[in-house]
Scaffold this motif. Structure first.
Motif, PDB file in Angstrom:
ATOM      1  N   ASP A 165      56.536  13.514  -5.825  1.00  0.00           N
ATOM      2  CA  ASP A 165      56.502  12.041  -5.861  1.00  0.00           C
ATOM      3  C   ASP A 165      56.103  11.476  -4.497  1.00  0.00           C
ATOM      4  N   ASP A 224      52.401  11.929  -3.821  1.00  0.00           N
ATOM      5  CA  ASP A 224      51.588  10.925  -4.531  1.00  0.00           C
ATOM      6  C   ASP A 224      51.543   9.625  -3.736  1.00  0.00           C
ATOM      7  N   ARG A 225      52.713   9.205  -3.263  1.00  0.00           N
ATOM      8  CA  ARG A 225      52.783   7.947  -2.509  1.00  0.00           C
ATOM      9  C   ARG A 225      52.014   8.070  -1.191  1.00  0.00           C
ATOM     10  N   THR A 235      61.924   5.080  -1.449  1.00  0.00           N
ATOM     11  CA  THR A 235      61.808   6.352  -0.715  1.00  0.00           C
ATOM     12  C   THR A 235      62.693   6.384   0.523  1.00  0.00           C
TER      13      THR A 235
END
Ligand SMILES: NC(=O)c1ccc[n+]([C@@H]2O[C@H](COP(=O)([O-])OP(=O)(O)OC[C@H]3O[C@@H](n4cnc5c(N)ncnc54)[C@H](OP(=O)(O)O)[C@@H]3O)[C@@H](O)[C@H]2O)c1
Length: 333
Positions: free
Chosen positions: A257, A260-261, A330
Motif C-alpha cells: 500500500d 502504491d502511494r 499513513t
C-alpha cells in the motif's frame, strides 16, 4: 589538498533560527548513519566535502552516532583536522547527549553528571574547544528538568557550547525547558523533532509553541529514512537502510500500500520537476516554519539530489491538497 568551492554560498538559502542571530542552511547534513566504522574514511570524506561545497554549513551529530557509538564524531573530527582545517569558523557543528552511550548509571538520560561528561568526550572526539549547538537528545522523566537545562546552560557558560537545543521533547516539555533556560539567561535556540509527510506530530502543538517561544526547528528524518525517495519504488534494493539490520527501518515497513502511494507521490514530484526526495524536503521547508531539514546521505549522488530541493520550495494549494490525499492514513502513531 581540498580547496572548497569558491561559489559555495551562492545557491543555498540560509534561514534564521528562531529569534537568534544564527543562520542555518535550509539543508543540513546528519551523520547518524553512513559515518561509522562500517564506511570508509574516503566515502565519508567525499560526502562531507561535497556537502560543504554545496553550501551545507551545518553538520549534525550525537555522542552515540556510529556504529560503534562515538565513531561518527571521530570521523567528523578527522575531517575537521584535515580537509576542513582552517574552515571551522564557517561551520555549525552540533552534538547531543541523552540516548544510550555507555554502560553504568551515567551513560544516558539527562543528569548533569551524564551531560557534562558526554559533552567533554564529544569535544575530545571532535577535536574542538566548543560545539555550536549542544542538545538534550530526549526528555528524561526521572531527572528534574531544572537539572538538565542547568547542564545545558553550564555548557554555554563554560564556553563548551554556543547555543543549546532540545530534541524529541513534547510541546509542553519544550515550553517548560524554554522557561527554565530563559530564567538562567540562555535562550532555547532550537528544537530537533522528527518531521516528514509521513510523521506529522509536530503539527499538533509543537510548531505553534516554537513560533511563540521564538525557537527555531530542524526536522530530522525528513525523508522518513529514505522511504520518501525513489529508493523503494521497485522493491528493497541491496545496500539500502531497509535491507540492512537497522532496528529503526525494516523491510516490513515498506508495504505494498505504501509503495502504491509513493508511486503516486513520485508522479506528482515529477510534474513539479523534482525527485520524490526533493519534493519531500521542500514540503518540510514550505512556508518557512521549519528552519532547516537535516538529511542523511549514503552517497554523494543522494546528497546532490537532496540539495537541489532548495530550488523548488514553493507549493500550490492544489499540490498540497493532493499530497494530503496521498498520505492520508499513513502517519506513524
Ligand atoms: N534527534 C534525533 O533523535 C534524531 C533521530 C534520527 C535522526 N536524526 C538526525 O537526522 C539526520 C537524518 O536522519 P535520517 O538519516 O533518518 O534522514 P533521512 O534524510 O530521512 O534518510 C536518509 C536516507 O534516505 C536515503 N536518501 C537520502 N537522500 C536521498 C535521495 N536524494 N534519493 C534517494 N534516497 C535518499 C538514504 O538511504 P540509504 O541509506 O538506504 O541509501 C539515506 O541514508 C541524522 O543523520 C541525524 O543527524 C536525529
Amino acid at each position: 589538498m581540498y580547496l572548497p568551492s569558491a561559489d559555495r554560498y551562492t545557491a543555498m538559502p540560509y534561514r534564521r533560527t528562531g529569534r537568534s542571530g544564527l543562520l542555518l542552511p535550509a539543508l543540513s547534513l546528519g551523520l547518524w548513519h553512513n559515518f561509522g566504522g562500517d564506511r570508509t574514511p574516503e566515502s565519508q570524506g567525499e560526502i562531507l566535502r561535497r556537502a560543504f561545497d554545496l553550501g551545507v554549513t551545518h553538520f549534525d551529530l550525537a555522542n552515540n552516532y556510529g556504529p560503534p557509538p562515538g565513531s561518527a564524531e571521530t570521523a567528523m573530527g578527522r575531517a575537521l583536522r584535515t580537509d576542513f582545517a582552517g574552515l571551522r569558523d564557517e561551520m555549525v557543528i552540533s552534538t547531543k547527549a541523552g540516548y544510550h552511550m555507555g554502560d553504568g548509571p551515567y551513560g544516558e538520560w539527562g543528569s548533569a553528571k551524564s551531560l557534562r561528561s558526554s559533552l567533554d568526550q564529544s569535544l575530545t572526539r571532535l577535536g574542538l574547544d566548543y560545539v555550536d549547538i549542544f542538545y538534550s537528545h530526549r526528555f528524561d522523566p526521572d531527572t528534574p528538568l531544572e537539572e538538565t537545562m542547568g547542564a545545558l546552560h553550564a555548557a554555554v557558560r563554560q564556553g563548551k557550547a554556543l547555543y543549546v537545543g532540545v530534541s524529541n521533547y513534547s510541546a509542553e516539555q519544550t515550553r517548560e525547558a524554554a522557561r527554565i533556560l530563559d530564567g538562567l539567561g540562555t535562550p532555547l535556540l532550537i528544537h530537533q523533532p522528527r518531521y516528514s509527510m509521513l510523521d506529522r506530530w509536530v503539527e499538533d502543538g509543537l510548531l505553534d509553541a516554537l513560533d511563540e517561544l521564538g525557537t527555531g526547528s530542524i526536522a530530522y528524518s525528513p525523508l522518513e529514512q529514505g522511504i520518501l525517495s525513489d529508493r523503494y519504488l521497485n522493491g528493497i534494493p541491496e545496500g539500502s537502510r531497509a535491507a540492512g539490520s537497522s532496528p529503526f527501518l525494516s523491510a516490513e515497513a515498506v508495504t505494498p500500500d505504501l509503495v502504491d502511494r509513493l508511486g503516486a507521490l513520485n508522479s506528482l514530484a515529477r510534474e513539479r520537476g523534482q525527485s520524490l526526495a526533493q519534493m519531500a524536503l521542500a514540503w518540510v521547508l514550505r512556508g518557512g516554519r521549519v528552519t532547516s531539514a537535516v538529511v542523511g546521505a549514503s552517497s554523494v549522488a543522494q546528497l546532490e539530489n537532496s540539495v537541489e530541493a532548495v530550488r523548488g520550495l514553493e507549493f500550490g494549494d492544489d499540490e498540497l491538497a493532493r499530497i494530503e490525499e496521498l498520505v492520508k492514513g499513513t502517519a506513524r502513531p
